[in-house]
Scaffold this active site. Structure first.
Site, short mmCIF file in Angstrom:
data_model
loop_
_atom_site.label_atom_id
_atom_site.label_comp_id
_atom_site.label_asym_id
_atom_site.label_seq_id
_atom_site.Cartn_x
_atom_site.Cartn_y
_atom_site.Cartn_z
N ASP A 56 2.29 -3.07 2.91
CA ASP A 56 1.46 -2.13 3.65
C ASP A 56 0.97 -2.83 4.92
O ASP A 56 1.35 -3.97 5.19
CB ASP A 56 0.30 -1.66 2.77
N GLU A 68 -2.52 -1.94 6.75
CA GLU A 68 -3.94 -1.94 7.12
C GLU A 68 -4.65 -3.23 6.72
O GLU A 68 -5.64 -3.61 7.34
CB GLU A 68 -4.66 -0.74 6.49
N HIS A 101 4.23 1.36 4.44
CA HIS A 101 3.23 1.87 5.37
C HIS A 101 3.74 3.13 6.08
O HIS A 101 4.94 3.40 6.10
CB HIS A 101 2.85 0.80 6.41
N HIS A 131 -5.14 -2.60 1.31
CA HIS A 131 -6.50 -2.23 1.69
C HIS A 131 -7.24 -1.69 0.48
O HIS A 131 -6.64 -1.39 -0.56
CB HIS A 131 -6.48 -1.18 2.80
N HIS A 185 -8.77 3.66 2.34
CA HIS A 185 -8.34 5.01 2.01
C HIS A 185 -7.44 4.91 0.78
O HIS A 185 -7.10 3.81 0.34
CB HIS A 185 -7.59 5.67 3.18
N GLU A 209 -4.56 2.56 -4.03
CA GLU A 209 -3.10 2.47 -4.07
C GLU A 209 -2.65 1.32 -4.97
O GLU A 209 -1.61 1.40 -5.63
CB GLU A 209 -2.56 2.31 -2.66
#
Length: 283
Positions: free
Chosen positions: A8, A10, A69, A113, A125, A143
């Site tokens: 990912d 972030e 991502h 994240h 998020h 996630e």
């Protein structure tokens, strides 16, 4: 030893703004910042390559990098470590965990994240900005939890997570302290952080991946008790209306839906279906 890296963006050191992580061609509500996105994607790539080097040093004989991502084509294939396979593209089986099956021995998360709503979680998020919460039973997850559940279905442990402080803390709280955590930045809010220099972040990730892969057989897969109730809270009632069109999904509140997962694979696939259905309310 076969290792899957779910990459990912972030949680990468140096990144604090949506404008830095949204590919300009996908920008809708965020103003595109092409110049910042270009250097941000290079920082993401550098951390992924560091994880590849660490896994290889620990004896990994096959390494798969799955682009996880937005858009899932942020990594430049020509700059990825040549020892790694790359899976890219957004419409793929198992999404953030594409490439996963029983032949994989360990999973590494990079650039991860914290879950939605986390104080001081940088760009926190869960999957999208219109998901407010996801709960396994009465435990909120991000996630990292969804992805660990499908890994656990195949008997594969998550052995390492790299990202901001809150992402590492939440992942280890859910999966156990044996999971190697590499903190590359400390959130000062949702869009501010204190970062390691990218070179130091990469060195820490390489060292962490080497340690994690070397002790992969000591880390158990994540296997919550099934059947498991999964509750998804969305940010509007219309999204919940649409999510209830997915077989097995029922209303759990004004903006919440619930389904019962029989195993980790069914949990993940129904989650994907709920997200696809609910997305119709945001278009």
């Amino acid at each position: 030893m076969k290792v899957l890296i779910s990459a990912d963006m972030e949680g990468t050191a140096g990144i604090v703004a949506w404008e830095q992580v949204i590919p300009p061609e996908l920008a809708v509500w965020s103003r595109p910042a092409p110049s910042e996105y270009e250097w941000a994607r290079r920082l993401m790539l550098a951390e992924v390559n560091a994880a590849v080097r660490g896994a290889r040093a620990a004896g990994a004989t096959e390494i798969i990098v799955n682009e996880a991502h937005d858009g899932m084509r942020n990594l430049r294939p020509d700059e990825l470590d040549p020892d790694a396979w790359l899976i890219s593209g957004s419409r793929k089986p198992l999404s953030m965990m594409a490439g996963l099956d029983e032949s994989v021995d360990a999973v590494i998360f990079t650039g991860y994240h914290a879950r939605a709503g986390t104080p001081n979680g940088v760009l926190a998020h869960t999957w999208t900005t219109w998901v407010r919460d996801v709960q396994f039973g009465d435990v909120s997850v991000g996630e990292y939890g969804l992805n660990a559940a499908v890994a656990g279905h195949f008997g594969v442990p998550v052995v390492m997570v790299a990202g901001d402080e809150q992402a590492v803390r939440q992942t280890q709280e859910l999966l156990g302290e044996a999971v190697v955590g590499v903190i590359v930045k400390y959130g000062l809010g949702m869009t501010a952080a204190r970062h390691l220099h990218p070179a130091r972040a990469c060195a820490a990730i390489e060292q962490g991946a080497r340690l994690a892969v070397s002790r992969a057989r000591e880390i158990p897969p994540y296997r919550p008790a099934y059947p498991l109730p999964v509750t998804v809270t969305l940010d509007n009632a219309e999204a919940a209306d649409l999510a209830c069109n997915v077989p097995g999904v029922e209303r759990a509140g004004d903006t919440s839906v619930r389904y019962l997962a029989e195993d980790g694979l069914k949990l993940y696939r129904r989650w994907q279906a709920v997200m696809q259905a609910a997305a119709g309310a945001t278009r």
